[in-house]
Each structure stands twice: as C-alpha cells, then as structure tokens.
Design an enzyme around this catalytic site. Structure first.
Site, PDB file in Angstrom:
ATOM      1  N   ASP A  94      -2.494   9.683   1.936  1.00  0.00           N
ATOM      2  CA  ASP A  94      -1.421   9.106   1.125  1.00  0.00           C
ATOM      3  C   ASP A  94      -0.116   9.834   1.455  1.00  0.00           C
ATOM      4  OD1 ASP A  94      -0.315   7.537  -0.891  1.00  0.00           O
ATOM      5  OD2 ASP A  94      -0.892   8.914  -2.507  1.00  0.00           O
ATOM      6  N   HIS A  95       0.946   9.103   1.704  1.00  0.00           N
ATOM      7  CA  HIS A  95       2.276   9.681   1.973  1.00  0.00           C
ATOM      8  C   HIS A  95       2.266  10.771   3.043  1.00  0.00           C
ATOM      9  CE1 HIS A  95       4.552   7.518  -1.028  1.00  0.00           C
ATOM     10  NE2 HIS A  95       3.596   7.729  -1.888  1.00  0.00           N
ATOM     11  N   HIS A 188       6.307   6.689  -9.433  1.00  0.00           N
ATOM     12  CA  HIS A 188       5.222   7.678  -9.413  1.00  0.00           C
ATOM     13  C   HIS A 188       5.218   8.540 -10.683  1.00  0.00           C
ATOM     14  CE1 HIS A 188       5.640   7.234  -4.860  1.00  0.00           C
ATOM     15  NE2 HIS A 188       4.436   6.802  -5.148  1.00  0.00           N
ATOM     16  N   GLY A 189       4.069   9.127 -10.988  1.00  0.00           N
ATOM     17  CA  GLY A 189       4.007  10.142 -12.027  1.00  0.00           C
ATOM     18  C   GLY A 189       3.718   9.613 -13.420  1.00  0.00           C
ATOM     19  N   LYS A 192       6.746   7.053 -16.199  1.00  0.00           N
ATOM     20  CA  LYS A 192       7.281   6.007 -15.339  1.00  0.00           C
ATOM     21  C   LYS A 192       8.535   5.354 -15.915  1.00  0.00           C
ATOM     22  CE  LYS A 192       2.780   4.912 -13.354  1.00  0.00           C
ATOM     23  NZ  LYS A 192       3.019   5.711 -12.151  1.00  0.00           N
ATOM     24  N   HIS A 229       2.423   1.048  -4.926  1.00  0.00           N
ATOM     25  CA  HIS A 229       2.251   2.461  -5.321  1.00  0.00           C
ATOM     26  C   HIS A 229       2.596   2.630  -6.796  1.00  0.00           C
ATOM     27  CE1 HIS A 229       2.024   4.810  -1.376  1.00  0.00           C
ATOM     28  NE2 HIS A 229       1.856   3.541  -1.056  1.00  0.00           N
ATOM     29  N   SER A 232      -0.457   3.396 -11.966  1.00  0.00           N
ATOM     30  CA  SER A 232      -1.288   3.865 -13.081  1.00  0.00           C
ATOM     31  C   SER A 232      -0.786   3.265 -14.395  1.00  0.00           C
ATOM     32  CB  SER A 232      -1.256   5.398 -13.159  1.00  0.00           C
ATOM     33  OG  SER A 232      -2.106   5.963 -12.178  1.00  0.00           O
TER      34      SER A 232
END
Ligand SMILES: [Zn+2]
Length: 387
Positions: A94-95, A188-189, A192, A229, A232
């Site tokens: 990933d990345h 990300h994270g 959000k 991406h 979540s």
C-alpha cells in the site's frame, strides 16, 4: 506452501459480477496487516464469506516487521495454518515508493501500489509505467494513484482534491497499470470528516461514475480497475468500547456504509480498509487488559509492555516517533512497539497471548466477513476467481 495471486483476477471477478447485476456492483476488500493474528483474522473472515481478498502492508508495516519478506512469510504461514494455501489471496504493498515497490516485487508480494500522486501527472505516469514494466515481468499487479487523498495515512498527509475522470483512461493507457486509486472525497485516518461537513457535498460519487464510464467506453473495464482509499466506516460502537476502557477518542466519523455501496455501484472495484481494523484491535486490547483480564500482565511480559504504553509508563509514539496521548492511541503498532517483532509474527497459540490474540483474530474476522458480505458484495466470489 501457500500461493499468492495478483489482484487482477480478483478485481475481474468483481467486475464480471457487477456486469451481471446492473445497479448492484461488487468490489474486493483490501485490508491492512501488521501482525500475525490480524493476518489470520482477515483470512478467516474471507473464508467464512467465500470471498477472495487482498491483504496489504504499508511501508510502515514492512518497516515495523523488519522488511517486506518478513511480512510475506508471515502471511504465507497464516494461510497455511488456516489451510488456505490455494485460496485466492493477493498480498499488496500500500502506498509504495518506486524503491519499496521493487523491494516488495523481489520479496514475493503479488501486487504493489506506486504512489506518485504528489508529482506532476507526466512524471507520475512515467514512474508508474517503469514500475509496471518491472512488476508485470513477474506477474505482479500494479496500482497507481492520481489525484490525492485527504487525511492522514502512513506517510500520506494532504488535502483532498478530486480526480479528473477524463484523464483516467489516459492514465491507464499510458502506464499499463492494472488499478488506479481515484479521489472522490474520501480521506485517510480516524477523523475523516468533522461534524459540520455535509458528506453529500464532499463525497462526489459522480467522479467514480464518470471515470468508470470512460473505462467502459474504451473497453478497458475488465483489465483496468478503480480503487477507493480511506474507506473505513469508523463504527461508533467500537469508539465507545475503546473509551469505556480508558480511551479518550473524540467523536470520529467515517464513510457511511451507504456511501461505500454507492461508490461500489458506481464502479469502485477495490476498497481499502485500515482504520476500522485498527479500532477493533485496539478495543479488544483495552477491554482485555483493563476489564476482562487485568492480571495477565503479571505472567505475560509482552502484554505488560503493551499495557505500559496504554498507561503512559512507556512513552507512546506514532509511526514517525512523535509522542501521542496514550488515550488517543488507535494504531496497534504504537502499543505493540516495545514487543519483540518475532513474537508478533509467530503463531500465538500455546502462548500467554493466546486468549487475547484469539479475540483479536475473531474481531477482525467478524468485521471482514460483514464488509465483504454486506457492503462489498463479493461473498462467494472465491470460486469464480479460481475458475
Ligand atoms: Zn491510501
């Protein structure tokens, strides 16, 4: 010995199912891994649903475990332990940077992402095409990224911008990449979107729709796939569970399930899930160490070390080594950091960590099974990949 596959046959099976069921798309889950019980949990969740899947390791995860080959070995052993040697599983970086991509290609990963999204488009394309040449010789698939994602993930920290759908077929044609992360407002994270954000304005599903229509128009949709991406959902009950056992997480807000489903129906074929698993794992650790078995630390040295991080007796650090408030920890690598990595890569059965790690595995498995079945709609696709 377990065998890994590239992500192409998985995403192609999802694309075919999507074509067969207009308005009810299908996608594949890509779940980040850092330690052995997490790998088993992901695999177990996939198997329960009969879903193919992608296990992905970030550069940070590879560094945490001492190298890409150590992660690869750990995932293969988890597959063998669960008798999933021939199950359709892809191991993806990933990345990645160009250097880490080459390292992972040579270390037995079956897929890599080269993230040149912060570079100008022409340089992004040139470097991605270079990695594609190296990877495809070994049957390894490649994901690129164009646009940029907001939020914080690994070494990626930037403001959200939106991909230009008109350039998506061009990116694929020029690079030869198999998949492309497009930016349509996800980030990300764990934090959000603030409470004031109107998600209908931020999440622009039409970016996905137009990108996918472009692929269909050029006849590329069975070999070029779109990736989302930062997908979540940040379940509120998991955040509450963490806070009930000493955590101090603020109200976190993820991507609502219906938005993920909308993205899936619009043409996303791979969704990346990292934060949700981190939160579930953190909830299990906190519940076990503070409520269900606080005495375990007297006989289990590794778990004593982890609890010392939660208690602030060992300074909690993020992946860059910066200090973090222990109440706000969500990244397992922070509280697992004092533990010998070899212990974390090994099967936990027969050790003092067995009870907790079994819970971790089951928690991860339940979440993965729920997502692939109810949200990604790829349950039962494992057989289609093998065929
Ligand atoms: Zn990402």
């Amino acid at each position: 010995m377990a065998k890994l596959v590239s992500m192409v046959p998985l995403l192609k099976a999802a694309e075919r199912r999507s074509q067969e069921n207009p308005g009810n798309g299908s996608s594949i889950g890509a779940f980040n891994v850092n330690f052995y019980a997490q790998a088993e949990g992901i695999l177990e969740g996939l198997r329960r649903a009969g879903a193919p899947g992608i296990i992905q390791a970030s550069r940070g995860a590879n560094k945490f475990q001492g190298g890409a080959s150590k992660i690869q070995d750990m995932v293969l052993r988890a597959m063998s332990s669960l008798k999933m040697d021939n199950y359709p599983v892809c191991l993806h970086l990933d990345h990645g940077t160009p250097e880490t991509c080459v390292d992972c290609i040579n270390s037995g990963f079956s897929s890599v992402m080269v993230d040149m999204s912060e570079e100008p488009l022409e340089r992004n394309i040139a470097v991605t095409a270079e990695i594609v040449k190296i990877a495809h010789k070994k049957g390894v698939s490649v994901e690129g990224e164009y646009g940029g994602l907001g939020g914080v993930e690994e070494d990626v920290e930037q403001q959200a911008v939106y991909s230009n759908p008109l350039l998506v077929p061009y990116f694929f044609a020029e690079t030869g990449a198999d998949a492309l992360a497009v930016t349509y407002g996800t980030s990300h994270g764990p934090n959000k979107f603030g409470p004031e954000v109107n998600l209908d304005h931020v999440l622009r599903i039409e970016v996905v729709e137009k990108s996918y229509r472009g692929l269909v128009a050029y006849g590329l949709n069975e070999k070029c796939f779109l990736v989302g991406h930062g997908s979540s959902t940040i379940p509120k009950d998991i955040v509450a569970e963490i806070n009930a056992n000493g955590g101090k997480l603020k109200d976190a807000r993820g991507v609502p399930l219906e938005k993920i489903i909308a993205g899936r129906n619009a043409g996303i074929r791979k969704f990346n899930i990292d934060t949700d698993l981190r939160l579930g794992i953190t909830a299990e650790f906190r519940k076990y160490l503070y409520k269900d078995n606080p005495d375990i630390v007297k006989k289990c040295e590794p778990l004593r070390l982890a609890k010392d991080v939660f208690d602030g007796k060992i300074a909690a650090k993020d992946k860059d080594g910066k200090p973090v408030d222990p109440g706000k920890l969500t990244d397992p690598r922070s509280y697992l950091d004092p533990i010998d990595r070899e212990i974390l890569r090994k099967d936990y059965r027969g050790t003092e960590m067995e009870e907790l790690m079994t819970r971790v595995k089951n928690r991860v498995a339940a979440h993965v099974e729920m997502l692939v079945t109810q949200v990604f709609n790829c349950a039962g696709l494992a057989d289609a990949v093998k065929a």
